[in-house]
Structures are given as C-alpha cells and as structure tokens.
Enzyme design. Structure first.
Site, PDB file in Angstrom:
ATOM      1  N   GLY A  32       0.836  -1.213   0.000  1.00  0.00           N
ATOM      2  CA  GLY A  32       0.000   0.000   0.000  1.00  0.00           C
ATOM      3  C   GLY A  32       0.865   1.255   0.000  1.00  0.00           C
ATOM      4  O   GLY A  32       0.643   2.179  -0.805  1.00  0.00           O
ATOM      5  N   HIS A  33       1.859   1.294   0.879  1.00  0.00           N
ATOM      6  CA  HIS A  33       2.747   2.465   0.914  1.00  0.00           C
ATOM      7  C   HIS A  33       3.540   2.586  -0.397  1.00  0.00           C
ATOM      8  O   HIS A  33       3.739   3.682  -0.909  1.00  0.00           O
ATOM      9  CB  HIS A  33       3.777   2.332   2.046  1.00  0.00           C
TER      10      HIS A  33
END
Ligand code: PAF
Length: 275
Positions: A32-33
């Site tokens: 996600g990051h």
C-alpha cells in the site's frame, strides 16, 4: 537513495521549496505504501518518504511502544520502489521540546468516527503532518484512502492554511482475500487474518443494502454491527457517510463511502469502501 535523519540534512538536500513529491509514513511498509511512492514518482519530481512513528497520535493505552519499527527493510523497499530520499528523524529531532503548538482540526470532521473512538488522534496527525510539510516543503503529498478520514482532515487543513501543496489520494491496496493492507495486519494470527476479511465484506453488504433497501440507515448500521459482534468482533462503528464531508447522507443517490472500525482479538482494524 539517501537516508536522512535530521532537518538540517533534509534542508541541505532539498534547498528549493516545492521541488519534491512526498509520502509520509510511520514505516513498517507494505505494498500500500509502495503504491503511494510509485504514484508520487509519476510527478517526475524527486520523491521523499518520511518514516516517523508519531507519539502525538497515539493514546497512552494504544500501540505506540509495540508499533513495528523496521527501518532497514523499509529503506530497501523504498529504494526498490524508486524513492529518492528517506527522512527518518528520531523523536528528539522532530520534537526537541514538548509540542505545545498543535493543529486543531475542525471537530465536525475530526471528532466523529475515528476521532470519536480515538480522541485527539487527528490533532496528533494534523500536527505532525504540518510539521513534516514544513520540513519537506513538498509540491505534492500522497495519502492513502485506506485512512479515509485522515485524508479528508489533511485536505481541509491544507486548504484552510493555504499551504501550496497538492494533496493526492492513493487507492487502497488489498490482498487477494479482500483484506486491506495495513501495518497492523502484522498483529493478526493466521486464523485472524482469514477472518479479518469480514470487515470489508460487512461494509460492502451495508453499502449494498443502503442502495437497494428502504430500511432506515440507522437500522442497517445496527444490524451490521450485530452481525460483526455475532462473528466475534468488537466493532466501534460501521456507517455510510457522504464522501464530501463524512456527514450522514439524506439518500442513497449521493456519492457515499462505507466506513468501519472493529477490533479482532487485540487488533483494531479500519477499512472503507467508496460506493
Ligand atoms: O497514515 C500514517 O501513517 C500517519 O498517520 C501519518 C500520516 C504518517 C502521520 O503520522
């Protein structure tokens, strides 16, 4: 990729304001990051990612002390994702004295939902993000929709303080099971991880029912909460809100988002689905 630990090093590396794209994080990075970093890269500017576990946004009973700190691995992942600068200050660097000046977000946005169950959380987030914005002076900053309310608080803060920063939203990354990626998933046992998909499913069902049934929203929400409780969760909230300001919608014809937070064992998970 440079890894910098002090504000002075950061200033020296970025002498021109508005010359980078920025992804603030608390580390323990996952896909996600990294997708936010790739999104930031698309601007063709140097990308700065910060890694700082911000004590101000944790209540005393929360997981500040055990929040995973995995700097070496995070740096490898960031380098592979094309990040140019990692800014990883320690606490004394970012808070050399008690942070007595704080950013107090609008209670109408920040004291509901997450803010209701985590009082002071968004003050802590807004304060550190303001400080990081001052340090990094980005042209663009990318925040994940996974923390939907946080994204809205940051957008409003940036607009109301006339900060010359474009706030961009990144889509939530999910495992094949539907589980939204989160650093806190690391706290889950294997069986909890399987079960954790029930939160996104409950939100999907709630949104679908609100669109297709005439049952009042409060009843649908109560039934969704009961369903999760019966499945062994301790939910804080499951709700449908307007995407524009997170207020309660008047009808299902509006642009909506289903938001929820619930505890599974010792782990508190949040998720949301735009609908
Ligand atoms: O979303 C997070 O990881 C944090 O809340 C943030 C924005 C980095 C501020 O500490």
């Amino acid at each position: 990729m440079q890894t910098l630990h002090t504000l002075a090093e950061l200033r020296a590396a970025l002498p021109q304001p508005r010359s980078c794209a920025f992804v603030p994080t608390m580390g323990n990075l996952h896909e996600g990051h990294l997708s936010l970093v790739r999104q930031a890269r698309a601007h063709g500017l140097p990308v700065v990612a910060s890694i700082f576990v911000n004590r101000l946004q944790f209540a005393p009973h929360e997981d500040f002390d055990r929040y995973p700190r995995t700097l070496a691995r995070d740096c490898e992942l960031l380098q592979a994702a094309g990040c140019d600068i990692v800014f990883a200050p320690d606490e004394a660097e970012l808070y050399p004295e008690p942070q007595t000046f704080k950013v107090l977000p609008d209670p109408a946005l920040a004291d509901i939902l997450e803010g209701h169950f985590r009082p002071g959380f968004f003050t802590g987030v807004a304060t550190v993000v303001m400080k990081l914005f001052g340090a990094v002076q980005p042209r663009v900053a990318v925040f994940g929709k996974k923390d939907y309310q946080q994204l809205m608080v940051i957008r409003c803060m940036t607009a109301q303080f006339a900060l010359p920063i474009t706030i961009e939203a990144g889509e939530t990354c999910r495992a094949a099971s539907g589980l939204a990626l989160s650093s806190r998933n690391g706290y889950l046992s294997d069986s909890e991880r399987e079960k954790a998909t029930e939160l996104a499913r409950a939100l999907g069902t709630l949104a679908k029912r609100y669109r297709s049934e005439s049952t009042p929203l409060v009843e649908l929400e109560a039934q969704a909460l009961d369903g999760l409780r019966a499945a062994g969760w301790q939910p804080d909230y499951l709700t449908i809100r307007r995407r524009s300001d997170l207020t309660v919608p008047a009808s299902a014809a509006e642009a909506l988002v289903a938001l929820g937070a619930a505890r599974l064992g010792a782990t508190r998970l949040i998720d949301n689905l735009e609908s």
